[in-house]
Design a protein around this motif. Structure first.
Motif, mmCIF file in Angstrom:
data_model
loop_
_atom_site.group_PDB
_atom_site.id
_atom_site.type_symbol
_atom_site.label_atom_id
_atom_site.label_comp_id
_atom_site.label_asym_id
_atom_site.label_seq_id
_atom_site.Cartn_x
_atom_site.Cartn_y
_atom_site.Cartn_z
ATOM 1 N N ARG A 77 -56.353 72.590 54.634
ATOM 2 C CA ARG A 77 -56.347 72.767 56.087
ATOM 3 C C ARG A 77 -56.149 74.222 56.495
ATOM 4 N N MET A 78 -55.135 74.876 55.960
ATOM 5 C CA MET A 78 -54.838 76.243 56.357
ATOM 6 C C MET A 78 -55.860 77.221 55.801
ATOM 7 N N GLY A 79 -56.202 77.048 54.527
ATOM 8 C CA GLY A 79 -57.161 77.955 53.909
ATOM 9 C C GLY A 79 -58.516 77.915 54.584
ATOM 10 N N TYR A 80 -58.925 76.713 54.977
ATOM 11 C CA TYR A 80 -60.231 76.574 55.627
ATOM 12 C C TYR A 80 -60.201 77.055 57.074
ATOM 13 N N ARG A 81 -59.281 76.504 57.850
ATOM 14 C CA ARG A 81 -59.321 76.733 59.291
ATOM 15 C C ARG A 81 -58.923 78.156 59.682
ATOM 16 N N GLN A 82 -57.776 78.595 59.184
ATOM 17 C CA GLN A 82 -57.258 79.885 59.634
ATOM 18 C C GLN A 82 -57.803 81.065 58.829
ATOM 19 N N HIS A 83 -57.874 80.908 57.507
ATOM 20 C CA HIS A 83 -58.248 82.058 56.689
ATOM 21 C C HIS A 83 -59.755 82.228 56.548
ATOM 22 N N LEU A 84 -60.467 81.146 56.275
ATOM 23 C CA LEU A 84 -61.912 81.282 56.127
ATOM 24 C C LEU A 84 -62.609 81.379 57.478
ATOM 25 N N VAL A 85 -62.470 80.331 58.304
ATOM 26 C CA VAL A 85 -63.254 80.255 59.543
ATOM 27 C C VAL A 85 -62.778 81.260 60.580
ATOM 28 N N ARG A 86 -61.482 81.272 60.868
ATOM 29 C CA ARG A 86 -60.985 82.087 61.979
ATOM 30 C C ARG A 86 -60.660 83.531 61.600
ATOM 31 N N SER A 87 -60.732 83.824 60.304
ATOM 32 C CA SER A 87 -60.450 85.201 59.880
ATOM 33 C C SER A 87 -61.675 85.844 59.241
ATOM 34 N N ILE A 88 -62.025 85.417 58.037
ATOM 35 C CA ILE A 88 -63.110 86.079 57.302
ATOM 36 C C ILE A 88 -64.460 85.855 57.975
ATOM 37 N N LEU A 89 -64.762 84.618 58.341
ATOM 38 C CA LEU A 89 -66.054 84.372 58.997
ATOM 39 C C LEU A 89 -66.083 84.988 60.392
ATOM 40 N N ALA A 90 -64.938 85.027 61.056
ATOM 41 C CA ALA A 90 -64.878 85.679 62.370
ATOM 42 C C ALA A 90 -65.133 87.181 62.240
ATOM 43 N N LEU A 91 -64.645 87.777 61.164
ATOM 44 C CA LEU A 91 -64.928 89.190 60.919
ATOM 45 C C LEU A 91 -66.427 89.423 60.710
ATOM 46 N N ARG A 92 -67.079 88.509 60.018
ATOM 47 C CA ARG A 92 -68.517 88.631 59.800
ATOM 48 C C ARG A 92 -69.277 88.478 61.120
ATOM 49 N N GLU A 93 -68.799 87.557 61.959
ATOM 50 C CA GLU A 93 -69.468 87.332 63.246
ATOM 51 C C GLU A 93 -69.387 88.569 64.145
ATOM 52 N N GLN A 94 -68.335 89.362 64.000
ATOM 53 C CA GLN A 94 -68.199 90.559 64.831
ATOM 54 C C GLN A 94 -68.868 91.776 64.186
ATOM 55 N N THR A 110 -67.472 103.801 58.399
ATOM 56 C CA THR A 110 -67.611 102.747 57.394
ATOM 57 C C THR A 110 -67.250 101.398 58.009
ATOM 58 N N VAL A 111 -68.041 100.404 57.691
ATOM 59 C CA VAL A 111 -67.765 99.029 58.104
ATOM 60 C C VAL A 111 -67.590 98.185 56.844
ATOM 61 N N LEU A 112 -66.461 97.484 56.745
ATOM 62 C CA LEU A 112 -66.244 96.570 55.629
ATOM 63 C C LEU A 112 -66.891 95.232 55.938
ATOM 64 N N TRP A 113 -67.678 94.741 55.004
ATOM 65 C CA TRP A 113 -68.346 93.457 55.173
ATOM 66 C C TRP A 113 -67.725 92.470 54.178
ATOM 67 N N PRO A 114 -66.906 91.518 54.652
ATOM 68 C CA PRO A 114 -66.269 90.565 53.733
ATOM 69 C C PRO A 114 -67.261 89.530 53.202
ATOM 70 N N GLU A 115 -67.300 89.395 51.902
ATOM 71 C CA GLU A 115 -68.188 88.423 51.249
ATOM 72 C C GLU A 115 -67.316 87.437 50.491
ATOM 73 N N PRO A 116 -67.074 86.237 51.045
ATOM 74 C CA PRO A 116 -66.173 85.296 50.378
ATOM 75 C C PRO A 116 -66.816 84.605 49.186
ATOM 76 N N VAL A 117 -66.007 84.420 48.145
ATOM 77 C CA VAL A 117 -66.360 83.579 46.999
ATOM 78 C C VAL A 117 -65.456 82.362 47.089
ATOM 79 N N LEU A 118 -66.028 81.216 47.390
ATOM 80 C CA LEU A 118 -65.223 80.007 47.591
ATOM 81 C C LEU A 118 -64.817 79.447 46.234
ATOM 82 N N LEU A 119 -63.515 79.292 46.049
ATOM 83 C CA LEU A 119 -62.960 78.919 44.759
ATOM 84 C C LEU A 119 -62.055 77.706 44.924
ATOM 85 N N GLY A 120 -62.160 76.761 43.995
ATOM 86 C CA GLY A 120 -61.327 75.575 44.065
ATOM 87 C C GLY A 120 -61.685 74.586 42.972
#
Length: 383
Positions: free
Chosen positions: A16-33, A42-52
């Protein structure tokens, strides 16, 4: 403008926390902006590697958001030289070993809390990271909440005078799972799986008190299990072996006293799911997730106790709303931005694994206090 990719192995994003807050509302939100602008071209572009562990769940998330990289093999991901950062939001019992591996692989690490199941392990992680020369951070999201940021603004302005006390109320009713599904995973209520409200919430209270008012110097706590039986995600009953409520008293350097109640067995009768009231010689304030209300000593009414007559005052109306005076982004995202800046530019960052160890220490000592029925001093931690 130069775009620089930072590849982040994110372990635990099906939770729940990893998906909602960290992936969607943080990393993916950074990509959306458009990425994180470092201000130097310089612009940092976060590229997530989903691990589990559950490949089908990881691939479902990846397809939903158009992501490319999925893996169930931690060792292979950590061996990849293109992976810059390892992030962990797994269950607590699995976190310490994974962080050790990431540090040994030379990856910068960012992690949820608690960082380990005990203080010795938490301090060892901090030592390993220091000796390896990597950058490291621990999620301390509560201090990025709008309500607490406004409360800190009052503290920094000297609004309270001498702080006398802090009273915190946190919690809500988590359904047992028999007639209505529980809102939290069942492992939270099994001590053998790393569950318990003390190990979950007391690390939060440590950094909230530390950041706003000062270091915690002693703790006295009573932890209990109010609901002894619950039902898991498959509808099967199980014994709740972990504490689901804890009542703590904390001494803070400088003399203030904090009392914080934490419970997953309480029905909410307050404005927000967490609230802190701070009382000082010059004023008081009540802060929650988003709101903060204050009452200065010059505007403090003079109530008189008289149980024979109904109250004629609406006490809540006697407090003044503290204005936002700023736009507040998602707190998890804001801390991600600070950590990524720290990784790539070396900007100061003090929410590290040693800070995380302080939270583990407080939880450990609180459980000991509860078991022994006494107040326990909290020594300073150091490497």
């Amino acid at each position: 403008m130069t775009r620089r990719t930072v590849r982040i192995a994110m372990n635990g994003v099906t939770g729940r926390m990893g998906y909602r807050q960290h992936l969607v509302r943080s990393i993916l939100a950074l990509r959306e902006q458009g990425g994180l602008d470092l201000g130097d071209g310089t612009v940092l572009w976060p590229e997530p590697v989903l691990l589990g562990r559950r490949e089908h769940a990881l691939r479902e998330i990846a397809e939903r958001y158009g992501l490319e990289h999925v893996s169930t093999d931690l060792d292979t991901v950590l061996a990849d030289p293109d992976v810059d950062v390892y992030f962990d939001s797994q269950v607590t019992s699995a976190r310490e070993e994974s962080l050790r591996k990431a540090i040994a692989a030379g990856k910068h690490v960012y992690t949820e809390k608690p960082t380990a199941t005990g203080l010795a392990g938490a301090l060892e992680l901090a030592r390993l990271a220091r000796d390896r020369g990597i950058r490291h951070g621990v999620v301390q999201d509560k201090i990025f909440l709008p309500g607490l940021r406004k409360l800190k603004r009052l503290v920094d302005a000297g609004f309270f005078g001498r702080v006398l006390s802090v009273r915190g109320e946190f919690g809500y009713w988590v359904f047992e799972g028999d007639w209505q599904p529980a809102q939290r995973p069942s492992w939270n209520y099994r001590a053998e799986d790393g569950g318990g409200i003390v190990v979950d919430m007391f690390p939060h209270w440590e950094y909230v008190l530390h950041e706003l008012f000062g270091r915690v110097t002693s703790v006295q706590a009573l932890a209990t299990t109010h609901i002894p039986q619950r039902w898991d995600e498959h509808g099967k009953p199980y014994d709740a072996t972990a504490d689901d409520a804890a009542y703590g008293i904390f001494e803070i350097e400088g003399g203030a006293i904090a009392q914080i109640n934490s419970s997953w067995a309480v029905r909410v009768h307050r404005d927000e799911l967490v609230e802190f009231q701070v009382d000082g010689t010059h004023g008081s304030a009540v802060a929650g997730l988003r709101h903060c209300r204050a009452q200065h000593r010059g505007a403090t009414p003079k109530p008189v106790w008289n149980p024979d007559l109904p109250a004629t005052e609406v006490f809540r109306d006697q407090w003044q709303e503290v204005p936002d005076n700023a736009e507040f982004d998602n707190g998890f995202k804001e801390q991600w931005e600070l950590f990524l800046r720290h990784v790539h530019t070396g900007t100061p960052y003090h929410w590290d694994l040693l800070a995380g160890a302080r939270g583990v220490q407080l939880a450990e000592l609180a459980l000991r206090s509860s078991a022994e029925g006494r107040r326990i001093d909290v020594p300073e931690v150091a490497l």
